[in-house]
Design a protein around this motif. Sequence first.
Motif, PDB file in Angstrom:
ATOM      1  N   LEU A 143       5.434   3.806   6.411  1.00 41.31           N
ATOM      2  CA  LEU A 143       4.028   3.475   6.600  1.00 41.31           C
ATOM      3  C   LEU A 143       3.871   2.192   7.404  1.00 41.31           C
ATOM      4  N   ASP A 144       4.686   1.193   7.099  1.00 43.77           N
ATOM      5  CA  ASP A 144       4.635  -0.064   7.852  1.00 43.77           C
ATOM      6  C   ASP A 144       4.932   0.175   9.325  1.00 43.77           C
ATOM      7  N   GLN A 204       9.015   5.445   1.913  1.00 44.25           N
ATOM      8  CA  GLN A 204       7.599   5.618   2.223  1.00 44.25           C
ATOM      9  C   GLN A 204       6.953   4.313   2.670  1.00 44.25           C
ATOM     10  N   THR A 248       0.626   4.227  -2.714  1.00 43.64           N
ATOM     11  CA  THR A 248       0.458   5.619  -2.283  1.00 43.64           C
ATOM     12  C   THR A 248       1.507   6.510  -2.934  1.00 43.64           C
ATOM     13  N   SER A 249       2.743   6.015  -2.985  1.00 43.83           N
ATOM     14  CA  SER A 249       3.817   6.783  -3.616  1.00 43.83           C
ATOM     15  C   SER A 249       3.526   7.026  -5.087  1.00 43.83           C
ATOM     16  N   ARG A 289       2.090   1.923  11.189  1.00 44.75           N
ATOM     17  CA  ARG A 289       1.000   0.996  11.464  1.00 44.75           C
ATOM     18  C   ARG A 289       1.337   0.045  12.606  1.00 44.75           C
ATOM     19  N   SER A 315       0.825  -1.206   0.000  1.00 44.16           N
ATOM     20  CA  SER A 315       0.000   0.000   0.000  1.00 44.16           C
ATOM     21  C   SER A 315       0.858   1.254   0.000  1.00 44.16           C
ATOM     22  N   GLY A 316       2.033   1.216   0.663  1.00 39.68           N
ATOM     23  CA  GLY A 316       2.922   2.371   0.638  1.00 39.68           C
ATOM     24  C   GLY A 316       3.439   2.662  -0.756  1.00 39.68           C
TER      25      GLY A 316
END
Length: 557
Positions: free
Chosen positions: A204-205, A200, A121-122, A208, A117-118
């Motif tokens: 993000l990981d 990124q 998103t990037s 979370r 997902s990161g």
Amino acid sequence: MTDAKTASRAWMRAQSRVGRRTALPVVAFGLLGIALATGQAACAGVALQTALAPASSPVPWIALAGFALFAVLRAGLTLLSERAAFEAGATARRRLRTDALTRLLAAGPALLRERHSGELTSVVVDRIEALDGLFARWMPAATLAIAGPVLIVLVAAIADWKAALVLAGAGLLVPFAMALSGIGAAVAAKRQFAALGHLQARFLDRVRGIATIVMHGRAGDEAVALGAAADELRRRTMRVLRVAFLSSVALDLAMALALILIALRYGAQLMEGRLDNPGTALFVLLLVPEFFAPLRGFAAAYQEKFHAGAAADALVTLPPPPEPAPDLPVRTVEARGLTVAFEDVRLTWDEQRGPALDGLSFRVPAGEILVLAGPSGAGKSTVMEILLGFVRPQSGRVTFNGADVSTLVPQALARMTAWIGQRPMLFAGTIRENIRFARPEATDAEVDEAARLARVDSFAATLPKGLDTVVGEGGYGLSGGQAQRVAIARAFLKNAPLLLLDEPTVHLDPATEAEVLESLRRLTIGRTVILASHSSAAHSFGGRRLDLRAGRAAAAA
């Protein structure tokens, strides 16, 4: 790799065709600015020639007034050009971001099986943002870098054709130097984007999983690792800047060479007493910076092309655009009394792991409950994803009241389906806003009634502002059972005829599970329900049980 590069080049060509049209206003303003600059140079030359003439007035007011007028007009054109460039870039970014989001939404959550997902998103944020320079600066600059110098050389040739040849020769040196630096810039830009995506995704990981990191005492180690990733991005960025400066140096050297040669030419004439028209000399000398101004703009935007190329490499890996609706009449189904059927449905996520569904067939009559049982990996969640429209089976049919789901409008399919999963997704905002997410046009009274039916009001009454209490991202501030009740309230508010329940009580303690199941029983009344669960308590819902094994129906009861 070759296919990816070919796709990236094809994408860039297609975007260039679109970008040239949006760049036309910027190019037009740029050419007008060059014409006004030529007028300024002419006024300066006339002013000098008039001032040096024996019979002239002491101050050449008309020429100076013309110079000032052209300067004001150029300032206005520069402002208009900047605005047009911004609009061109903003329009392109909106178009590309809409296209990217459309592709991601069409692919659905199944895409997260393959992509982080990161990383996605990037792509949607940073990579598309990096394309702003392609449309706002590079494309206008590429046109002006040809048209502008040609216009200046033609004007200079009228005044002094030898000086025009000097300008043209110096200008031809610039593209060769920029091409040499551009090869390194392309490689550096791609490495920079790769480092940015890595940072990124890692950040993000870690955000979370911050609770897990703190619990295991790894905060210091993770901070060091993030610092190393950030330092890698810094080094990649500085390499891009170092390469970018090379083209600027080449441009400055070419302009200095042209200026020196022309100045020496007129200086020699002045020393020998052969300079009959000093105004022409000044005019040509003032054209030198104007000749290189479009090339300077081109050099400043030169790296944008390579940033865009690196971004294109990522964008072409997005899922293809959604397929157009089949050339069939769009089917409709009744709002109530929904019958669901699977007919020899097959789907494989990964060939090496075998089929997720292997000829699965079952039928759920309207208003009945089907409980899907079986071990993890048996295909229960895959059934849910197909019913939600996140993925289409590779063969077989899935029907609602006899209508193939592939012939249904996606919005209609979404309205007919309510889903409650293992971990409800709550957004930062009030509890009321999270419930209303299921049906934005719902009134406060309808939201309150849904909250009452799901027993959200029982714990909301203990909160500072009731349903208007703000919760954090992911439902921060609520327990698992409370968050699940908010999800149930959404389903009550949506009031869809098909209810899909995917392990809705898997993370709850027995007491909370019993309360949630009681709310779910009220929710199932009058609806077609498909429940996937390992919980023995959930199986007390009644209805028919279907055991799955390796994507097949093992038994039914």
